[in-house]
Design a protein around this motif. Structure first.
Motif, PDB file in Angstrom:
ATOM      1  N   VAL A   1       5.974   5.680   0.004  1.00 52.11           N
ATOM      2  CA  VAL A   1       6.072   6.393  -1.266  1.00 52.11           C
ATOM      3  C   VAL A   1       6.076   7.896  -0.998  1.00 52.11           C
ATOM      4  CG1 VAL A   1       4.877   6.926  -3.439  1.00 52.11           C
ATOM      5  CG2 VAL A   1       5.098   4.551  -2.689  1.00 52.11           C
ATOM      6  N   LYS A   2       5.181   8.337  -0.107  1.00 54.49           N
ATOM      7  CA  LYS A   2       5.127   9.766   0.230  1.00 54.49           C
ATOM      8  C   LYS A   2       6.329  10.195   1.069  1.00 54.49           C
ATOM      9  CE  LYS A   2       0.123  10.208  -0.027  1.00 54.49           C
ATOM     10  NZ  LYS A   2      -1.105  10.488   0.732  1.00 54.49           N
ATOM     11  N   VAL A   3       6.774   9.321   1.960  1.00 47.14           N
ATOM     12  CA  VAL A   3       7.938   9.642   2.789  1.00 47.14           C
ATOM     13  C   VAL A   3       9.151   9.908   1.906  1.00 47.14           C
ATOM     14  CG1 VAL A   3       9.586   8.689   4.463  1.00 47.14           C
ATOM     15  CG2 VAL A   3       7.126   8.429   4.849  1.00 47.14           C
ATOM     16  N   LYS A   4       9.326   9.082   0.887  1.00 45.96           N
ATOM     17  CA  LYS A   4      10.469   9.254  -0.026  1.00 45.96           C
ATOM     18  C   LYS A   4      10.383  10.567  -0.803  1.00 45.96           C
ATOM     19  CE  LYS A   4      13.467   6.413  -2.891  1.00 45.96           C
ATOM     20  NZ  LYS A   4      13.945   7.347  -3.840  1.00 45.96           N
ATOM     21  N   GLN A   5       9.197  11.161  -0.884  1.00 47.71           N
ATOM     22  CA  GLN A   5       9.052  12.457  -1.539  1.00 47.71           C
ATOM     23  C   GLN A   5       9.426  13.614  -0.605  1.00 47.71           C
ATOM     24  OE1 GLN A   5       5.039  12.577  -3.013  1.00 47.71           O
ATOM     25  NE2 GLN A   5       5.403  10.959  -4.503  1.00 47.71           N
ATOM     26  N   ALA A   6       9.633  13.299   0.681  1.00 47.38           N
ATOM     27  CA  ALA A   6       9.974  14.336   1.653  1.00 47.38           C
ATOM     28  C   ALA A   6      11.366  14.154   2.263  1.00 47.38           C
ATOM     29  CB  ALA A   6       8.940  14.354   2.785  1.00 47.38           C
TER      30      ALA A   6
END
Length: 181
Positions: free
Chosen positions: A95-100
């Motif tokens: 989820v956080k990776v997709k924000q970066a």
């Protein structure tokens, strides 16, 4: 680059890349990839035998949306029977990776990857299952993974997957998946 190029020989070269504390960020995404530290050394003394070239990445480290990724890679005799030594360690929240990181084809991505893997040996030893000539260890755990992509009609879910690596085996101790739910 040093030397001359002929029909049979190439000049020697050395490529050194040392990235320290770099960061990148997509302008339209809230998170970034930071603390990028990368050391690369590609070395070829010259001549006709590219098999003497070495590729060494002793340090690959970065934080992606707060999750640390680290590893290394070393390749020797790349043209015939490569000797590869590599390691990878991370605990990633997708989820956080997709924000970066932009994934143009992926519409939904979630789950946790926890991995710590290391191996070394000749590619031929791996291909021929000569486990006495391979060093391999580690684990790869995936929990609550979910992906919706333009490439697949259905949603792919992996509630749990656990793999353990030894020189003799890649043990899949747990694997559950759901496609299309």
């Amino acid at each position: 680059v040093k030397g001359h190029s002929t029909e049979t020989d190439l000049p020697g070269f050395k490529l050194l890349v040392d990235v320290q504390n770099a960061s990148i960020q997509y302008p339209d995404l809230p998170e970034k990839i930071s603390n990028i530290n990368l050391l690369t050394d590609v070395d070829f003394k010259g001549g006709s035998d590219l098999n003497t070239m070495t590729v060494d990445l002793p340090k690959i480290v970065f934080d992606i949306a707060g999750s640390r990724v680290s590893g290394n890679l070393n390749v020797k005799q790349p043209m015939t029977d490569p000797y590869i030594s590599a390691a990878f360690k991370s605990k990633l929240d997708f989820v956080k990776v997709k924000q970066a990181v932009k994934f143009e084809q992926i519409k939904d991505l979630s789950g946790i990857l926890d991995a710590d893997i290391a191996f070394s040996g000749l590619v031929s030893a791996m291909a021929n299952q000569q486990v006495d000539k391979i060093n391999a260890k580690g684990f790869f755990n995936l929990t609550n993974f979910k992906m919706k992509s333009d490439a697949f009609k259905d949603v792919l879910q992996i509630p749990s997957a656990q793999l353990n690596l030894t020189p003799a085996q890649l043990n899949i101790t747990q694997f559950n998946s759901i496609i299309g739910a």
